[in-house]
Design a protein around this motif. Structure first.
Motif, PDB file in Angstrom:
ATOM      1  N   VAL B 119       0.816  -1.014   0.078  1.00 27.19           N
ATOM      2  CA  VAL B 119      -0.049  -0.078   0.020  1.00 27.19           C
ATOM      3  C   VAL B 119       0.873   1.225   0.023  1.00 27.19           C
ATOM      4  CG1 VAL B 119      -1.895   1.135   1.310  1.00 27.19           C
ATOM      5  CG2 VAL B 119      -1.917  -1.200   1.269  1.00 27.19           C
ATOM      6  N   ASN B 120       0.757   2.068  -0.904  1.00 22.60           N
ATOM      7  CA  ASN B 120       1.454   3.278  -1.303  1.00 22.60           C
ATOM      8  C   ASN B 120       0.549   4.504  -0.428  1.00 22.60           C
ATOM      9  OD1 ASN B 120       3.960   5.072  -2.213  1.00 22.60           O
ATOM     10  ND2 ASN B 120       2.085   5.726  -3.632  1.00 22.60           N
ATOM     11  N   THR B 121       0.851   4.916   0.607  1.00 25.66           N
ATOM     12  CA  THR B 121       0.421   6.092   1.096  1.00 25.66           C
ATOM     13  C   THR B 121       0.599   7.474   0.322  1.00 25.66           C
ATOM     14  OG1 THR B 121       1.750   7.021   2.746  1.00 25.66           O
ATOM     15  CG2 THR B 121       0.829   4.916   3.233  1.00 25.66           C
ATOM     16  N   THR B 122      -0.441   8.358   0.590  1.00 27.34           N
ATOM     17  CA  THR B 122      -0.103   9.635   0.116  1.00 27.34           C
ATOM     18  C   THR B 122       1.139  10.395   0.751  1.00 27.34           C
ATOM     19  OG1 THR B 122      -1.695  10.555   1.638  1.00 27.34           O
ATOM     20  CG2 THR B 122      -2.458  10.131  -0.730  1.00 27.34           C
ATOM     21  N   ALA B 144       7.912   7.307  -6.185  1.00 28.64           N
ATOM     22  CA  ALA B 144       6.866   6.281  -5.845  1.00 28.64           C
ATOM     23  C   ALA B 144       6.161   5.742  -7.355  1.00 28.64           C
ATOM     24  CB  ALA B 144       5.488   6.906  -5.251  1.00 28.64           C
ATOM     25  N   ASP B 145       6.289   6.686  -8.225  1.00 25.23           N
ATOM     26  CA  ASP B 145       5.607   6.190  -9.652  1.00 25.23           C
ATOM     27  C   ASP B 145       6.536   5.221 -10.034  1.00 25.23           C
ATOM     28  OD1 ASP B 145       3.428   7.920  -9.362  1.00 25.23           O
ATOM     29  OD2 ASP B 145       4.494   9.518 -10.672  1.00 25.23           O
ATOM     30  N   ARG B 146       8.090   5.349 -10.116  1.00 31.20           N
ATOM     31  CA  ARG B 146       8.730   4.520 -10.484  1.00 31.20           C
ATOM     32  C   ARG B 146       8.953   3.175  -9.907  1.00 31.20           C
ATOM     33  NH1 ARG B 146      13.419   6.611 -10.045  1.00 31.20           N
ATOM     34  NH2 ARG B 146      12.755   8.655  -9.219  1.00 31.20           N
ATOM     35  N   THR B 158      -0.650  -4.184  -5.618  1.00 34.19           N
ATOM     36  CA  THR B 158      -0.428  -2.817  -4.849  1.00 34.19           C
ATOM     37  C   THR B 158      -1.577  -2.247  -4.653  1.00 34.19           C
ATOM     38  OG1 THR B 158       0.081  -1.665  -6.823  1.00 34.19           O
ATOM     39  CG2 THR B 158       2.033  -2.524  -6.018  1.00 34.19           C
ATOM     40  N   LEU B 159      -1.786  -1.335  -3.794  1.00 34.04           N
ATOM     41  CA  LEU B 159      -2.672  -0.289  -3.858  1.00 34.04           C
ATOM     42  C   LEU B 159      -2.245   1.073  -3.630  1.00 34.04           C
ATOM     43  CD1 LEU B 159      -5.794   0.511  -3.016  1.00 34.04           C
ATOM     44  CD2 LEU B 159      -5.490   0.139  -1.048  1.00 34.04           C
ATOM     45  N   ASP B 160      -2.669   1.833  -4.449  1.00 33.84           N
ATOM     46  CA  ASP B 160      -1.896   3.215  -4.739  1.00 33.84           C
ATOM     47  C   ASP B 160      -2.997   4.131  -3.992  1.00 33.84           C
ATOM     48  OD1 ASP B 160      -0.730   5.690  -4.781  1.00 33.84           O
ATOM     49  OD2 ASP B 160      -0.243   5.310  -6.957  1.00 33.84           O
ATOM     50  N   LEU B 161      -2.826   4.648  -2.512  1.00 34.00           N
ATOM     51  CA  LEU B 161      -3.884   5.621  -2.134  1.00 34.00           C
ATOM     52  C   LEU B 161      -3.773   6.965  -2.906  1.00 34.00           C
ATOM     53  CD1 LEU B 161      -3.381   4.627   1.693  1.00 34.00           C
ATOM     54  CD2 LEU B 161      -5.461   4.056   0.116  1.00 34.00           C
ATOM     55  N   ARG B 162      -2.853   7.406  -3.315  1.00 30.53           N
ATOM     56  CA  ARG B 162      -2.756   8.735  -4.115  1.00 30.53           C
ATOM     57  C   ARG B 162      -3.782   8.693  -5.390  1.00 30.53           C
ATOM     58  NH1 ARG B 162       2.970   9.209  -6.550  1.00 30.53           N
ATOM     59  NH2 ARG B 162       2.373   7.072  -7.175  1.00 30.53           N
ATOM     60  N   LEU B 367      -2.316 -12.584   5.781  1.00 31.86           N
ATOM     61  CA  LEU B 367      -2.099 -11.394   4.646  1.00 31.86           C
ATOM     62  C   LEU B 367      -0.836 -10.797   5.289  1.00 31.86           C
ATOM     63  CD1 LEU B 367      -2.953  -9.478   2.401  1.00 31.86           C
ATOM     64  CD2 LEU B 367      -4.023  -8.168   4.104  1.00 31.86           C
ATOM     65  N   VAL B 368       0.114 -10.306   4.267  1.00 29.59           N
ATOM     66  CA  VAL B 368       1.255  -9.267   4.762  1.00 29.59           C
ATOM     67  C   VAL B 368       0.868  -8.201   3.960  1.00 29.59           C
ATOM     68  CG1 VAL B 368       3.682  -8.963   4.601  1.00 29.59           C
ATOM     69  CG2 VAL B 368       2.713 -11.207   5.053  1.00 29.59           C
ATOM     70  N   LEU B 369       0.537  -7.152   4.773  1.00 30.26           N
ATOM     71  CA  LEU B 369       0.671  -5.808   4.188  1.00 30.26           C
ATOM     72  C   LEU B 369       1.948  -4.868   4.470  1.00 30.26           C
ATOM     73  CD1 LEU B 369      -2.750  -4.333   5.688  1.00 30.26           C
ATOM     74  CD2 LEU B 369      -2.445  -4.611   3.141  1.00 30.26           C
ATOM     75  N   ALA B 370       2.313  -4.255   3.476  1.00 27.11           N
ATOM     76  CA  ALA B 370       3.447  -3.280   3.498  1.00 27.11           C
ATOM     77  C   ALA B 370       2.895  -2.048   3.416  1.00 27.11           C
ATOM     78  CB  ALA B 370       4.455  -3.628   2.804  1.00 27.11           C
ATOM     79  N   VAL B 371       2.571  -0.967   4.334  1.00 29.49           N
ATOM     80  CA  VAL B 371       1.986   0.127   4.380  1.00 29.49           C
ATOM     81  C   VAL B 371       3.033   1.224   4.569  1.00 29.49           C
ATOM     82  CG1 VAL B 371       0.176   1.858   5.050  1.00 29.49           C
ATOM     83  CG2 VAL B 371      -0.138  -0.818   5.160  1.00 29.49           C
ATOM     84  N   TYR B 372       3.513   1.729   3.270  1.00 32.94           N
ATOM     85  CA  TYR B 372       4.518   2.623   3.405  1.00 32.94           C
ATOM     86  C   TYR B 372       4.333   3.968   2.541  1.00 32.94           C
ATOM     87  CZ  TYR B 372       8.001  -0.753   5.179  1.00 32.94           C
ATOM     88  OH  TYR B 372       8.441  -2.030   5.812  1.00 32.94           O
TER      89      TYR B 372
END
Lengths: 465, 389
Positions: B119-122, B144-146, B158-162, B367-372
């Motif tokens: 999970v990519n945060t804003t 983050a985009d790259r 992936t989940l892109d919160l942006r 589940l493994v979540l990475a929220v960075y």
């Protein structure tokens, strides 16, 4: 220790003031305190090199006493000068000399890299001033080693001048008094210098350092080259004159009167005038101990050129062991020689031409500071080329620094003139003025301390001196 | 003597009084700082005294006020945006290594049958509306985009919160604390709902009781002008202002357990009793981060257990075990995630010293979540991406 440190402001200075005014009576005791404080001041950060200073004090004291017994002994004077210059050469110029000998003759000589003792150029010149004045008989020999130690090591002007010539201070070491007016004037002068250094010089240094770094990488645009050079022009003035103000102010708080070191140099109408207004104590030192003994200007043109060449070569070398300082010094020597030989602009009757030359003087000085502050000679040439329009592609770096610091640039330009002093002089003395003055100075002081508390950028420009 | 106390010397007296006062106040801190003197180098003493100098935060406040007056927008490595908020900037970074690490980790988990979601945060700076001072660039979003492009190319979920923020048309900057780089608690709650929706869309067994993801099921207590964020603490409130902070607590009954594994302290009870640390709302805003009112701050390993099913409470969690690899943004996400699932364990790889794969083998998460957040890419945080030994 630096004046622009919280330890100096909140620990060292109050402790010395308390000891000097509340705990001790009598000049000898107070001088002993100032000497001990000065050695501690130097040892704080330079714990080994304080021994070097003690050696300098001891040896110059011995030379003074020997000169007392054998007055006008040229051999003794030579020995004293060789000792002092030897110290200076060893710590400041040996590596530079060896590097150049290696490069010139393909040698592989090596010398250990030595850290430069802070202020060595200043205290060595003061020590030489003492022995030369004693040799000439223009000052009495100092029989008290503690008093001589105080002269050489006195903390207000120890690391950044003004360079106090012995004959101008000898009497004050033995006898001086501080009036409340003196003390108040000293406080005001100290705060002015402190604010100049912390608020103006330190902040403008960010733009200057960025420009020098970009020039070093060969990536500087024309706009940034100009902005950086102007930032450094103001930085070095407010840094150096700020330190001098602090030194003069501190000296006055303890009853000493040091000579002025700066008189609005950026208002000069010629390069010769600039050097009569910039780092005056160094100019006077070279005038009294080098230029006049060589014959000064009352000689034929050939000798005059030689004398000027020697003085400006030494001035360049004094500022640092690198080719850029030598080029910088000789450049000034060349321009001043031209001014002396042609009589221009002194003999010029045209106001327009004089004004144009005053602007030219500022630009010459500005370009000179690029040589002075750049990482090395090639980097300086990159920046000077960029200032002539041959820079890297335009970018927004200059816009950022101008946007951030334009009020400080304007303030720096304003405080480079005596306008404020003249305005203040017109105010009528009275209660409102005194309250206003106290508020203004305390505000300046608190804001300056706030930068120290922030741990803001606080460079020390004199490491190479 | 009378002459000495004349108004003519007011400046000198003020100066002396100031020095005397600070000299007395400094004696203790300076004596402590002197203990740092272990050789000829006095720099550690100066640094220690600088840290402990009396009234330091007042000076920081004054300095910030002065620099605000001068219109400076870059102070103490923090930048004032056009809208007045503060941020820091991230340079353009080579994402190759951390992208490769993440892909390898996802593949390892896949081999063991454990789903992984990155999970990519804003980030504080909005890619489409940076609001930075002229000449200042921030590459957090470009990095983050790259990074996400590599992950998507290699098939990592992936989940892109942006993107979610853009799709939902949400106002970016109002979702962050103006004086901090962190998002607000409300935004943290929103992120929690987005994560739950994303998980449920991938696997219906991750769906949670609708009341848990509905903000109307919560009480919102907003404390005004209470929070000075990490950027604000560097420049002071006269420069930054102060932020409001909202405490979100469920209006339904909860029974939760909190176990911190480094120091070994734990507690259990309602959401407020377990996950909230009201002491973080007390004391100087310079010294206490109000953001830490949720979960109390950063830990290497934290175990959050939901006991609602055991106690048959009206609102119950889903029977899942989630391992959350986190940075500080998750402090306002994890408490709500814990309301949705039986067990949520938080590992902060900057602080956790153990072997992650061994941990996963022992815990056996669903589940493994990475929220960075994109600030995690900076090289001083790279251990956050050292997933495999």
């Amino acid at each position: 220790m630096l004046f622009s440190s919280t330890v100096f402001i909140f620990i060292f200075l109050p402790a010395v003031l308390i000891g000097y005014y509340l705990l001790l009576r009598g000049m000898k005791a107070r001088n002993a305190l100032l000497l001990a404080a000065s050695l501690l001041f130097y040892a704080w950060g330079e714990p080994v090199y304080v021994l070097l200073m003690l050696l300098s004090i001891a040896v110059n004291y011995a030379f003074g006493r020997l000169l007392e017994r054998r007055a006008h002994s040229r051999a003794l004077l030579c020995a004293a000068v060789i000792f002092n210059l030897g110290l200076l050469f060893h710590f400041k110029y040996l590596n530079f000399t060896v590097d150049n000998l290696n490069a010139l003759f393909g040698l592989h000589l090596s010398v250990p890299a030595l850290a430069l003792p802070i202020g060595i150029s200043f205290f060595t010149f003061q020590a030489m001033s003492y022995v030369i004045d004693v040799y000439r008989g223009t000052a009495p020999v100092q029989r008290n080693v503690l008093s001589l130690g105080l002269y050489i090591s006195f903390f207000p002007q120890l690391i950044a001048g003004p360079i106090v010539r012995y004959n101008s201070i000898a009497a004050q070491i033995e006898e001086r008094r501080v009036t409340p007016e003196d003390f108040q004037a000293g406080v005001c002068r100290f705060v002015e210098g402190f604010a100049k250094k912390i608020i103006l010089a330190n902040n403008l240094s960010l733009a200057a350092e960025k420009a020098f770094a970009l020039a070093g990488a060969g990536e500087i645009s024309t706009a940034m080259a100009w902005l950086g050079s102007l930032a450094y022009t103001f930085q070095i003035y407010f840094d150096f004159s700020g330190y001098s103000d602090m030194a003069i102010g501190l000296g006055r708080m303890f009853g000493f009167r040091f000579e002025e070191n700066f008189r609005y140099p950026y208002l000069s109408r010629s390069v010769s005038e600039f050097w009569n207004r910039w780092h005056i104590s160094l100019g006077h030192w070279f005038r009294d101990y080098v230029y006049f003994p060589l014959g000064g200007s009352r000689v034929d043109k050939g000798k005059l050129l030689r004398n000027l060449f020697v003085v400006w070569l030494l001035t360049g070398v004094w500022h640092g062991a690198a080719w850029q300082f030598i080029v910088w010094g000789l450049g000034y020597g060349l321009i001043i020689s031209l001014e002396k030989l042609t009589g221009f602009p002194r003999s010029c009757r045209s106001n327009i031409l004089s004004a144009a030359y005053a602007l030219c003087t500022f630009l010459i000085v500005n370009a000179g500071w690029v040589l002075f502050g750049a990482q090395d000679l090639p980097a300086a040439l990159v920046q000077l080329r960029a200032m002539l329009g041959f820079g890297a592609a335009p970018d927004l770096t200059a816009a950022f620094y101008w946007q951030e610091y334009w009020p400080l640039f304007l303030a720096a330009a304003f405080f480079s003139t005596p306008l404020l002093r003249r305005l203040l002089a017109r105010l009528r003395p009275g209660t409102a003025l005194e309250i206003g003055r106290a508020l203004l100075y305390m505000l300046l002081f608190v804001i300056s301390v706030s930068y120290l508390a922030m741990g803001a950028h606080n460079p020390f420009i004199y490491f190479t001196f | 003597m009378k002459k000495l106390f004349s108004l003519r010397y007011l400046t000198a007296w003020c100066f002396l009084l100031f020095l005397a006062l600070f000299f007395l106040l400094s004696l203790g801190p300076f004596a402590s700082a002197l203990r740092e003197l272990r050789g000829p180098d006095t720099a550690p003493v100066e640094a220690a005294y600088q840290q402990a100098m009396p009234r330091k935060t007042d000076f920081v406040t004054i300095n910030g006020g002065f620099r605000r007056l001068l219109g400076e927008r870059a102070v103490n490595e923090r930048y004032r945006l056009d809208n007045g908020q503060l941020t820091y900037i991230i340079p353009e970074l080579d994402m190759t290594r951390i992208a490769a690490n993440t892909v390898a980790f996802a593949e390892t988990l896949e081999q063991r049958g454990i789903p992984f979601l990155y999970v990519n945060t804003t980030f504080k700076t909005d890619e489409a509306d940076k609001q930075l001072p002229l000449g200042v660039e921030d590459y957090s979003n470009e990095n983050a985009d790259r990074f996400l492009a590599v992950l998507n190319e290699k098939g990592v979920d992936t989940l892109d919160l942006r993107e979610r923020e853009r799709t939902e048309g949400l106002d970016h900057y109002s979702r962050f604390y103006p004086t901090d780089h962190h998002w607000t608690a409300e935004t943290g709650f929103w992120a929690f709902t987005e994560i739950v929706d994303a998980l449920a869309a991938r696997d219906a067994s991750f769906a949670v009781d609708g009341r848990i993801t509905d903000l109307d099921s919560y009480r919102l207590d907003t404390r005004e002008n209470i929070f000075l964020g990490s950027a604000g603490r560097r420049v002071g409130p006269w420069y930054a202002g102060m932020d409001d902070l909202t405490i979100i607590t469920p209006a339904f009954n909860t029974h939760l357990a909190f176990q911190e594994m480094d120091q070994g302290f734990g507690r259990d009870g309602s959401f407020a009793e377990t996950f909230l640390f009201p002491e973080m709302l007390e004391g100087s805003p310079f010294e206490v981060s109000r953001y830490d009112v949720y979960l109390g701050g950063e830990y290497g390993e934290l175990r959050l257990d939901n006991l609602s099913r055991e106690e048959n409470l009206p609102v119950q969690s889903t029977e899942k075990k989630i391992l959350l690899l986190k940075d500080s943004a998750s402090l306002v996400v994890a408490p709500f995630l814990s309301l949705g699932y039986d067990s949520v364990r938080l590992l902060d790889l900057r602080l956790y010293g153990g072997n992650l794969m061994t941990y996963i083998e022992d815990y056996e998460p669903d589940l493994v979540l990475a929220v960075y957040n994109p600030g995690a890419y900076e090289d001083n945080n790279w251990e956050m991406f050292d997933f495999l030994p």
